[in-house]
Motif scaffolding. Structure first.
Motif, PDB file in Angstrom:
ATOM      1  N   SER A 484       0.852  -1.189   0.000  1.00  0.00           N
ATOM      2  CA  SER A 484       0.000   0.000   0.000  1.00  0.00           C
ATOM      3  C   SER A 484       0.888   1.240   0.000  1.00  0.00           C
ATOM      4  O   SER A 484       1.982   1.235   0.573  1.00  0.00           O
ATOM      5  CB  SER A 484      -0.909  -0.007   1.231  1.00  0.00           C
ATOM      6  OG  SER A 484      -1.646   1.190   1.317  1.00  0.00           O
ATOM      7  N   THR A 491      -5.149   6.577  -0.826  1.00  0.00           N
ATOM      8  CA  THR A 491      -4.453   5.312  -0.589  1.00  0.00           C
ATOM      9  C   THR A 491      -4.650   4.382  -1.777  1.00  0.00           C
ATOM     10  O   THR A 491      -5.752   4.272  -2.318  1.00  0.00           O
ATOM     11  CB  THR A 491      -4.971   4.643   0.692  1.00  0.00           C
ATOM     12  OG1 THR A 491      -4.810   5.545   1.789  1.00  0.00           O
ATOM     13  CG2 THR A 491      -4.212   3.362   0.978  1.00  0.00           C
ATOM     14  N   VAL A 493      -3.273   0.402  -3.545  1.00  0.00           N
ATOM     15  CA  VAL A 493      -2.548  -0.861  -3.440  1.00  0.00           C
ATOM     16  C   VAL A 493      -1.864  -1.117  -4.772  1.00  0.00           C
ATOM     17  O   VAL A 493      -2.496  -1.050  -5.835  1.00  0.00           O
ATOM     18  CB  VAL A 493      -3.483  -2.032  -3.080  1.00  0.00           C
ATOM     19  CG1 VAL A 493      -2.786  -3.373  -3.300  1.00  0.00           C
ATOM     20  CG2 VAL A 493      -3.927  -1.915  -1.631  1.00  0.00           C
ATOM     21  N   SER A 504      -1.911  -0.273 -10.075  1.00  0.00           N
ATOM     22  CA  SER A 504      -2.406   0.276  -8.819  1.00  0.00           C
ATOM     23  C   SER A 504      -3.922   0.291  -8.784  1.00  0.00           C
ATOM     24  O   SER A 504      -4.579   0.454  -9.810  1.00  0.00           O
ATOM     25  CB  SER A 504      -1.870   1.700  -8.614  1.00  0.00           C
ATOM     26  OG  SER A 504      -0.472   1.699  -8.428  1.00  0.00           O
ATOM     27  N   ALA A 507      -7.631   2.153  -2.730  1.00  0.00           N
ATOM     28  CA  ALA A 507      -7.894   1.323  -1.563  1.00  0.00           C
ATOM     29  C   ALA A 507      -8.479   2.166  -0.441  1.00  0.00           C
ATOM     30  O   ALA A 507      -8.412   3.405  -0.478  1.00  0.00           O
ATOM     31  CB  ALA A 507      -6.595   0.655  -1.098  1.00  0.00           C
ATOM     32  N   ILE A 511      -4.693   2.185   5.767  1.00  0.00           N
ATOM     33  CA  ILE A 511      -4.204   0.814   5.715  1.00  0.00           C
ATOM     34  C   ILE A 511      -2.914   0.688   6.543  1.00  0.00           C
ATOM     35  O   ILE A 511      -2.007   1.510   6.441  1.00  0.00           O
ATOM     36  CB  ILE A 511      -3.951   0.380   4.266  1.00  0.00           C
ATOM     37  CG1 ILE A 511      -5.253   0.401   3.464  1.00  0.00           C
ATOM     38  CG2 ILE A 511      -3.307  -0.996   4.216  1.00  0.00           C
ATOM     39  CD1 ILE A 511      -6.352  -0.449   4.032  1.00  0.00           C
ATOM     40  N   VAL A 514      -0.688  -5.360   4.810  1.00  0.00           N
ATOM     41  CA  VAL A 514      -1.056  -6.014   3.553  1.00  0.00           C
ATOM     42  C   VAL A 514      -0.651  -7.481   3.654  1.00  0.00           C
ATOM     43  O   VAL A 514       0.444  -7.804   4.117  1.00  0.00           O
ATOM     44  CB  VAL A 514      -0.347  -5.356   2.359  1.00  0.00           C
ATOM     45  CG1 VAL A 514      -0.693  -6.076   1.060  1.00  0.00           C
ATOM     46  CG2 VAL A 514      -0.694  -3.878   2.261  1.00  0.00           C
ATOM     47  N   LEU A 525      -6.303  -6.579   3.239  1.00  0.00           N
ATOM     48  CA  LEU A 525      -5.853  -5.345   3.882  1.00  0.00           C
ATOM     49  C   LEU A 525      -6.449  -5.241   5.282  1.00  0.00           C
ATOM     50  O   LEU A 525      -7.579  -5.664   5.520  1.00  0.00           O
ATOM     51  CB  LEU A 525      -6.284  -4.115   3.079  1.00  0.00           C
ATOM     52  CG  LEU A 525      -5.945  -4.076   1.586  1.00  0.00           C
ATOM     53  CD1 LEU A 525      -6.574  -2.837   0.945  1.00  0.00           C
ATOM     54  CD2 LEU A 525      -4.432  -4.069   1.370  1.00  0.00           C
ATOM     55  N   ASP A 527      -7.054  -2.094   8.173  1.00  0.00           N
ATOM     56  CA  ASP A 527      -6.895  -0.665   8.407  1.00  0.00           C
ATOM     57  C   ASP A 527      -6.671  -0.399   9.890  1.00  0.00           C
ATOM     58  O   ASP A 527      -6.701  -1.302  10.741  1.00  0.00           O
ATOM     59  CB  ASP A 527      -8.077   0.138   7.840  1.00  0.00           C
ATOM     60  CG  ASP A 527      -9.369  -0.035   8.627  1.00  0.00           C
ATOM     61  OD1 ASP A 527      -9.351  -0.636   9.721  1.00  0.00           O
ATOM     62  OD2 ASP A 527     -10.414   0.437   8.143  1.00  0.00           O
TER      63      ASP A 527
END
Length: 558
Positions: A484, A491, A493, A504, A507, A511, A514, A525, A527
């Motif tokens: 991330s 954000t 990933v 990419s 996300a 986060i 991962v 993911l 958070d």
């Protein structure tokens, strides 16, 4: 220099797709056998057929047409060679490599009537062996000198290789995995290469049999193809799904165990080109060989999580604990967890910041108490790797006996490291680092001594430059990393191949962790609020709440 969009639009740059058209199909009459299927016949990929030079074309138009013809790989880039003088055709090497640039971002200038300069900001290059390398920042100028030949302008000097924009590159070239063994001969280790889709079997076999691993990986893998084994012919026909790889006569003298490993490397390498079987031949006779079994690197498809009440694999709303290990992990105030493939122990970063070895049915052992450590990672020999974020060169591998082994040449040039993960085959290690101005993703080979003790890292290979700080890092499949990062307050990933362009996906915010799966698109993911997200196509689904730690796995028990 300011980038300018090229304004020269030519019919030569508009490439047609080669499609086989039929006026009609017979519905009656006898069924007749067709020609034997070869690789050329069986290749179902779309091939580009660029236009050749037009009469009266200007020097700029010739150069534009030549660049466009880089997409036509048939017959050793035969169309591109039409733009060259007769003398230059004899020396120009189109297979020397590829320079890849952003679509639409190039400029042509004409310092003299017989001189054209192309200015681009390269994204990456691919060398003659098919290895992909991210390019540095800035623009480069590529010069072309032209001459008149029979009244028409033709290119008399230009660099070897072809020039493609990133979109066309992904259409003309494809990534393939060359398979090597780790030094224990237990695991297969992929080395990603990029070849044109035409004649893929031949290119793969040449690279594997007569070539070598990528330099950054060379000391971390082994191959059954010794210097005494060579291809007998530079063509690998494919008939009925079986690739026929002809070898020099010396292969007939090899031990059966070596032949079996050769068969394994060839079969697994060619499988990526859609070829399920392979025969090795000497003088048109098939060598007796069987593929060997290799250790799996797949992981349990379920997320591995720690909550207030349990540690184990999440199935729906239930958590299936790991016998013995779950209770030991729950006894630790953990903020990061990685579980060994055997599931007999875990490497844990505690809330106090130290690294601990947690074994089923044994006392928790603190093994590294240095300040500012990142989350630990485990290799295939049960070493736990640990490093401080502010001292990337101070990597140690700590054995089951607690002994420290300092890793030489670790992340040379990095000033900070935020995450580090070892591949499940134990031959490679990746990290998110800062090397000055930008955060980046690096990968290196793990070098071991004759006792399989890790002693050094290879020179790191740059995989990607990130637009913002990276958070978390995990291996997806054997050739893909996931992490991330933030960019402009948002954000994302990134799924990053180990040697290729990444992709990419937006996300959720906040986060912290991962975790990978068994294939691209299997990312999980966590958070900062403890929500667990799983990827569903191009979006994220909130799957579970109350996750204290999203753990990573290093495989499954053998």
């Amino acid at each position: 220099m300011t980038r300018r969009r090229a304004t020269l639009g030519l019919a030569a740059a508009l490439l047609a797709l080669l499609l086989t058209a039929c006026a009609g199909l017979p519905t009656t009459g006898p069924v007749n056998a067709g020609r034997p299927v070869t690789e050329e016949d069986g290749d179902t990929d779309v091939a580009f057929v660029p236009a050749g030079p037009s009469p009266g074309a200007t020097p700029a138009q010739i150069v534009e047409g030549f660049i466009a013809a880089g997409s036509g790989t048939r017959s050793n880039w035969a169309t591109a060679q039409e733009f060259l003088t007769t003398e230059f055709r004899a020396t120009w090497r189109p297979q020397a490599g590829v320079t890849i640039y952003r679509a639409g971002e190039r400029a042509l200038s004409e310092p003299a009537e017989d001189e054209i300069v192309l200015t681009i900001a390269p994204e990456a290059t691919v060398d003659a062996a098919g290895a992909y390398e991210v390019a540095g920042e800035g623009e480069i100028a590529i010069g072309f000198r032209l001459e008149r030949a029979q009244g028409e302008w033709r290119i008399a000097e230009a660099p070897d290789g072809v020039i493609l924009d990133e979109t066309r590159f992904r259409s003309v070239f494809r990534s393939y995995e060359l398979m090597y063994f780790d030094p224990s001969w237990h695991f297969l280790v992929p080395d990603l290469r990029w070849f044109p889709t035409t004649n893929a079997a031949t290119r793969i076999a040449e690279a594997l049999v007569d070539g070598a691993p990528s330099p950054w990986l060379a000391e971390s893998v082994v191959t059954a193809f010794s210097a005494d084994v060579d291809l007998a012919q530079r063509s690998v026909p494919v008939r009925s799904g079986v690739a026929q790889v002809s070898l020099e006569s010396g292969a007939r003298q090899l031990e059966s165990g070596i032949l079996d490993r050769m068969q394994t490397q060839l079969r697994e390498s060619l499988a990526g080109a859609g070829i399920p079987e392979v025969d090795m031949l000497v003088d048109d006779q098939v060598l007796t060989a069987e593929a060997v079994s290799v250790a799996p690197t797949r992981i349990d498809s379920r997320p591995l999580v720690l909550t207030d009440d349990a540690f184990g694999f999440l199935s729906g709303t239930q958590i299936e604990e790991i016998l013995g290990l779950s209770a030991a992990v729950r006894s630790v105030d953990a903020v990061a967890i990685e579980v060994a493939a055997s599931r007999s122990f875990a490497a844990v970063q505690t809330a106090a910041g130290s690294t601990a070895r947690v074994e089923a049915g044994a006392a928790v052992t603190e093994i590294d108490a240095r300040r500012g450590l990142v989350g630990p990672t485990i290799d295939t020999e049960d070493y736990i790797w640990s490093v401080p974020a502010e001292d990337p060169g101070a990597v140690v591998a700590i054995g089951p006996d607690g002994a420290w082994h300092e890793i030489a040449d670790a992340w040379s040039g990095a000033t900070r490291l935020s995450a580090m993960r070892i591949s499940r085959d134990g031959a490679r290690i990746a990290a998110v680092v800062r090397d000055g101005a930008h955060p980046s993703v690096w990968v290196a080979g793990i070098v071991r001594n004759e006792d399989a003790v890790p002693v050094a890292l290879s020179d790191p290979q740059l995989l990607a430059v990130l637009p913002g700080d990276g958070v978390g890092l995990a291996w997806g499949d054997a050739t893909t990393l996931a992490l991330s990062y933030t960019d402009g307050g948002q954000t994302f990933v990134l799924e990053q191949p180990v040697g290729g362009p990444g992709s990419s996906l937006r996300a959720p915010a906040g986060i912290t962790t991962v975790a990978g799966g068994n294939q691209p698109g299997g990312v999980r993911l966590r958070d900062e609020d403890g929500e667990l997200y799983v990827q569903r196509g191009a979006s994220w689904q909130d799957q579970f709440s109350g996750v204290r730690v999203l753990a990573t796995q290093q495989g499954t028990p053998r």
